[in-house]
Every structure is written in C-alpha cells, then in structure tokens.
Write a protein that holds these residues in place. Structure first.
Motif, PDB file in Angstrom:
ATOM      1  N   TYR A 120      82.692  20.373  92.270  1.00 50.68           N
ATOM      2  CA  TYR A 120      82.059  19.444  93.203  1.00 50.68           C
ATOM      3  C   TYR A 120      82.610  18.032  93.012  1.00 50.68           C
ATOM      4  CZ  TYR A 120      78.515  16.748  95.652  1.00 50.68           C
ATOM      5  OH  TYR A 120      77.883  15.869  96.500  1.00 50.68           O
ATOM      6  N   GLU A 121      82.836  17.663  91.762  1.00 55.06           N
ATOM      7  CA  GLU A 121      83.388  16.334  91.475  1.00 55.06           C
ATOM      8  C   GLU A 121      84.780  16.172  92.066  1.00 55.06           C
ATOM      9  OE1 GLU A 121      83.103  16.024  87.218  1.00 55.06           O
ATOM     10  OE2 GLU A 121      80.912  15.855  87.282  1.00 55.06           O
ATOM     11  N   GLU A 122      85.497  17.282  92.230  1.00 53.74           N
ATOM     12  CA  GLU A 122      86.858  17.230  92.767  1.00 53.74           C
ATOM     13  C   GLU A 122      86.936  17.489  94.270  1.00 53.74           C
ATOM     14  OE1 GLU A 122      89.753  19.558  90.713  1.00 53.74           O
ATOM     15  OE2 GLU A 122      89.488  18.429  88.850  1.00 53.74           O
ATOM     16  N   ILE A 123      86.152  18.463  94.767  1.00 58.33           N
ATOM     17  CA  ILE A 123      86.323  18.863  96.171  1.00 58.33           C
ATOM     18  C   ILE A 123      85.061  18.723  97.018  1.00 58.33           C
ATOM     19  CG2 ILE A 123      88.220  20.424  95.618  1.00 58.33           C
ATOM     20  CD1 ILE A 123      86.228  22.772  96.016  1.00 58.33           C
ATOM     21  N   GLY A 124      83.979  18.262  96.418  1.00 60.46           N
ATOM     22  CA  GLY A 124      82.758  18.064  97.182  1.00 60.46           C
ATOM     23  C   GLY A 124      81.994  19.353  97.430  1.00 60.46           C
ATOM     24  N   ALA A 125      81.271  19.384  98.551  1.00 59.56           N
ATOM     25  CA  ALA A 125      80.338  20.471  98.849  1.00 59.56           C
ATOM     26  C   ALA A 125      80.994  21.842  98.956  1.00 59.56           C
ATOM     27  CB  ALA A 125      79.575  20.159 100.138  1.00 59.56           C
ATOM     28  N   LYS A 126      82.289  21.906  99.214  1.00 62.82           N
ATOM     29  CA  LYS A 126      82.962  23.211  99.294  1.00 62.82           C
ATOM     30  C   LYS A 126      82.905  23.961  97.967  1.00 62.82           C
ATOM     31  CE  LYS A 126      86.171  22.023 102.961  1.00 62.82           C
ATOM     32  NZ  LYS A 126      87.580  21.801 103.305  1.00 62.82           N
ATOM     33  N   ALA A 127      82.573  23.265  96.893  1.00 63.06           N
ATOM     34  CA  ALA A 127      82.475  23.906  95.577  1.00 63.06           C
ATOM     35  C   ALA A 127      81.433  25.019  95.563  1.00 63.06           C
ATOM     36  CB  ALA A 127      82.144  22.870  94.503  1.00 63.06           C
ATOM     37  N   MET A 128      80.411  24.911  96.393  1.00 61.61           N
ATOM     38  CA  MET A 128      79.355  25.931  96.376  1.00 61.61           C
ATOM     39  C   MET A 128      79.841  27.274  96.908  1.00 61.61           C
ATOM     40  SD  MET A 128      76.678  24.700  99.243  1.00 61.61           S
ATOM     41  CE  MET A 128      77.306  23.662 100.530  1.00 61.61           C
ATOM     42  N   PHE A 129      81.028  27.320  97.507  1.00 59.21           N
ATOM     43  CA  PHE A 129      81.565  28.579  98.006  1.00 59.21           C
ATOM     44  C   PHE A 129      82.253  29.394  96.918  1.00 59.21           C
ATOM     45  CE2 PHE A 129      81.039  26.125 101.850  1.00 59.21           C
ATOM     46  CZ  PHE A 129      80.478  27.051 102.704  1.00 59.21           C
ATOM     47  N   SER A 130      82.371  28.825  95.734  1.00 55.31           N
ATOM     48  CA  SER A 130      82.970  29.559  94.618  1.00 55.31           C
ATOM     49  C   SER A 130      81.938  30.468  93.967  1.00 55.31           C
ATOM     50  CB  SER A 130      83.501  28.589  93.565  1.00 55.31           C
ATOM     51  OG  SER A 130      83.758  29.297  92.377  1.00 55.31           O
ATOM     52  N   ARG A 131      82.326  31.695  93.755  1.00 54.08           N
ATOM     53  CA  ARG A 131      81.455  32.617  93.041  1.00 54.08           C
ATOM     54  C   ARG A 131      82.070  32.943  91.679  1.00 54.08           C
ATOM     55  NH1 ARG A 131      80.120  37.596  96.280  1.00 54.08           N
ATOM     56  NH2 ARG A 131      82.340  37.622  96.696  1.00 54.08           N
ATOM     57  N   ALA A 132      82.541  31.892  90.998  1.00 53.03           N
ATOM     58  CA  ALA A 132      83.095  32.060  89.650  1.00 53.03           C
ATOM     59  C   ALA A 132      82.007  32.634  88.750  1.00 53.03           C
ATOM     60  CB  ALA A 132      83.585  30.724  89.113  1.00 53.03           C
ATOM     61  N   ILE A 133      82.418  33.503  87.826  1.00 54.70           N
ATOM     62  CA  ILE A 133      81.468  34.180  86.955  1.00 54.70           C
ATOM     63  C   ILE A 133      82.157  34.482  85.629  1.00 54.70           C
ATOM     64  CG2 ILE A 133      82.088  36.446  87.888  1.00 54.70           C
ATOM     65  CD1 ILE A 133      79.180  37.319  87.558  1.00 54.70           C
ATOM     66  N   ALA A 134      81.369  34.562  84.569  1.00 54.31           N
ATOM     67  CA  ALA A 134      81.900  34.953  83.261  1.00 54.31           C
ATOM     68  C   ALA A 134      80.826  35.707  82.504  1.00 54.31           C
ATOM     69  CB  ALA A 134      82.354  33.729  82.472  1.00 54.31           C
ATOM     70  N   GLY A 135      81.273  36.434  81.502  1.00 52.62           N
ATOM     71  CA  GLY A 135      80.361  37.174  80.656  1.00 52.62           C
ATOM     72  C   GLY A 135      81.138  38.099  79.748  1.00 52.62           C
ATOM     73  N   SER A 136      80.456  39.132  79.273  1.00 54.34           N
ATOM     74  CA  SER A 136      81.120  40.044  78.346  1.00 54.34           C
ATOM     75  C   SER A 136      80.913  41.495  78.758  1.00 54.34           C
ATOM     76  CB  SER A 136      80.588  39.842  76.933  1.00 54.34           C
ATOM     77  OG  SER A 136      79.201  40.128  76.872  1.00 54.34           O
ATOM     78  N   ILE A 137      81.931  42.277  78.438  1.00 54.89           N
ATOM     79  CA  ILE A 137      81.872  43.731  78.547  1.00 54.89           C
ATOM     80  C   ILE A 137      82.219  44.229  77.149  1.00 54.89           C
ATOM     81  CG2 ILE A 137      82.786  45.813  79.627  1.00 54.89           C
ATOM     82  CD1 ILE A 137      83.681  44.007  81.993  1.00 54.89           C
ATOM     83  N   ASN A 138      81.243  44.830  76.486  1.00 51.40           N
ATOM     84  CA  ASN A 138      81.399  45.214  75.086  1.00 51.40           C
ATOM     85  C   ASN A 138      81.831  43.985  74.284  1.00 51.40           C
ATOM     86  OD1 ASN A 138      80.664  47.875  75.726  1.00 51.40           O
ATOM     87  ND2 ASN A 138      82.783  48.456  76.102  1.00 51.40           N
ATOM     88  N   GLU A 139      83.000  44.049  73.640  1.00 48.31           N
ATOM     89  CA  GLU A 139      83.468  42.929  72.814  1.00 48.31           C
ATOM     90  C   GLU A 139      84.574  42.136  73.511  1.00 48.31           C
ATOM     91  OE1 GLU A 139      84.526  44.623  69.032  1.00 48.31           O
ATOM     92  OE2 GLU A 139      82.426  44.840  68.439  1.00 48.31           O
ATOM     93  N   THR A 140      84.622  42.216  74.835  1.00 45.15           N
ATOM     94  CA  THR A 140      85.657  41.524  75.602  1.00 45.15           C
ATOM     95  C   THR A 140      85.032  40.445  76.472  1.00 45.15           C
ATOM     96  OG1 THR A 140      86.978  43.562  75.668  1.00 45.15           O
ATOM     97  CG2 THR A 140      87.568  41.832  77.235  1.00 45.15           C
ATOM     98  N   ALA A 141      85.574  39.233  76.365  1.00 46.24           N
ATOM     99  CA  ALA A 141      85.162  38.127  77.231  1.00 46.24           C
ATOM    100  C   ALA A 141      85.843  38.299  78.584  1.00 46.24           C
ATOM    101  CB  ALA A 141      85.570  36.797  76.606  1.00 46.24           C
ATOM    102  N   VAL A 142      85.099  38.061  79.664  1.00 51.30           N
ATOM    103  CA  VAL A 142      85.650  38.222  81.010  1.00 51.30           C
ATOM    104  C   VAL A 142      85.300  36.994  81.840  1.00 51.30           C
ATOM    105  CG1 VAL A 142      85.665  39.643  83.108  1.00 51.30           C
ATOM    106  CG2 VAL A 142      85.386  40.733  80.864  1.00 51.30           C
ATOM    107  N   TYR A 143      86.312  36.445  82.494  1.00 48.22           N
ATOM    108  CA  TYR A 143      86.142  35.291  83.371  1.00 48.22           C
ATOM    109  C   TYR A 143      86.728  35.639  84.733  1.00 48.22           C
ATOM    110  CZ  TYR A 143      86.109  32.797  78.842  1.00 48.22           C
ATOM    111  OH  TYR A 143      85.852  32.377  77.554  1.00 48.22           O
ATOM    112  N   ALA A 144      86.030  35.297  85.818  1.00 47.18           N
ATOM    113  CA  ALA A 144      86.560  35.471  87.165  1.00 47.18           C
ATOM    114  C   ALA A 144      86.538  34.120  87.866  1.00 47.18           C
ATOM    115  CB  ALA A 144      85.745  36.493  87.942  1.00 47.18           C
TER     116      ALA A 144
END
Length: 164
Positions: free
Chosen positions: A110-134
């Motif tokens: 949002y600080e960089e692109i404004g309101a269009k930031a809300m269209f991002s569905r970035a997500i992170a978490g873990s599957i077993n012992e693996t870190a996952v970022y999208a």
C-alpha cells in the motif's frame, strides 16, 4: 533471548506460476534467486508451472517429499483473474498459516502502490517442516517481500519448524 544464526543457509525451491513465462522471461523468479543468493541461501529446485491448481499442488508436494527444500517461494497467480489459483492451491495445503505475512505485505505494498495492494492474496505458512510463501508475480512485489519480510526472517522460520 533466542539467538538466530543468520548465516545459516536455507535450501529453497522457487516456483513461478504463469501461463506465459519461460526461464528467459521469468524476471520475478530471477529476482528471487538473486536476492536469496546475496544471503548465501541455496537454490535446490526451480520450476515454472501453468496456473493450474493440480500442477501447483503436485510440484509443492513433490518438492516437500523428494527434495531437500526447507522453504518454497512461489510467485504468480495470487490475484483475482479467473486463472489465478495459487492462493487456493497453497491455502488448502498449509498446516499452519502465517496470517501476519499477508497483512504486512499488503501494508508495505500500500505504501508503494496505494489501494491496489488489497488485490494481492499473498500468503505464507508451513507444510510439515517446510516454510511456504506465495507472492504476486511482479518483480517489484517479489523484491519487496524478499527484502522486507522473507530474508530478515526465513532462517528463524525454518529453525522454528524443526524444533522438537
């Protein structure tokens, strides 16, 4: 106080989700690799798959089961177009979701692109012992996420996942 060895290498898989990119045109995948290498992290796997739920999930599953990856960074397919299914593919696989990741990413965006930031569905978490970022597929988005969120914490995240 918990001490983190920031010099520890993390073995990472980079997955680009795109219907049009090739290795030559995958600027975001190249940016992720370059940023990881500046911190001496090791690239264990790299692939480009079509924006199809089963292909994304199969690749993630194979990397977790058959490689030494400790973290997977996915770029592309996190928006709202009908072909964007990365969020659905990843969110249903996560054992634990890191809610703050998506929230902080959108604040920084949002600080960089404004309101269009809300269209991002970035997500992170873990599957077993693996870190996952999208992450979104733009080079600016992956650079922002790597510099501000992932690189400062990836070693800690991986250490937390293997604690007994």
């Amino acid at each position: 106080m918990h001490q983190i060895d920031e010099s520890q290498q993390v073995r990472v898989g980079i997955l680009t989700v795109s219907d049009t990119r090739t290795e030559e045109t995958d600027r975001s995948g190249q940016a992720i690799q370059a940023l990881l290498e500046t911190k001496k992290h090791q690239i264990e796997a790299y692939a480009i798959v079509l924006d199809e739920l089963s292909l994304i999930q199969t690749t993630i599953h194979e990397w977790i089961e058959q490689t030494n990856v400790q973290a997977i960074i996915i770029n592309g397919g996190t928006g709202f177009s009908p072909r964007d299914v990365t969020y659905e593919a990843v969110s249903t696989m996560l054992h634990k979701q890191m809610d703050g990741f998506g929230e902080l990413f959108r604040v920084l965006s949002y600080e960089e692109i404004g309101a269009k930031a809300m269209f991002s569905r970035a997500i992170a978490g873990s599957i077993n012992e693996t870190a996952v970022y999208a992450l979104p597929g733009s080079t600016n988005a992956v650079t922002l996420a790597l510099e501000k969120l992932i690189l400062p914490t990836i070693t800690h995240f991986v250490e937390e996942l293997v604690k007994r």
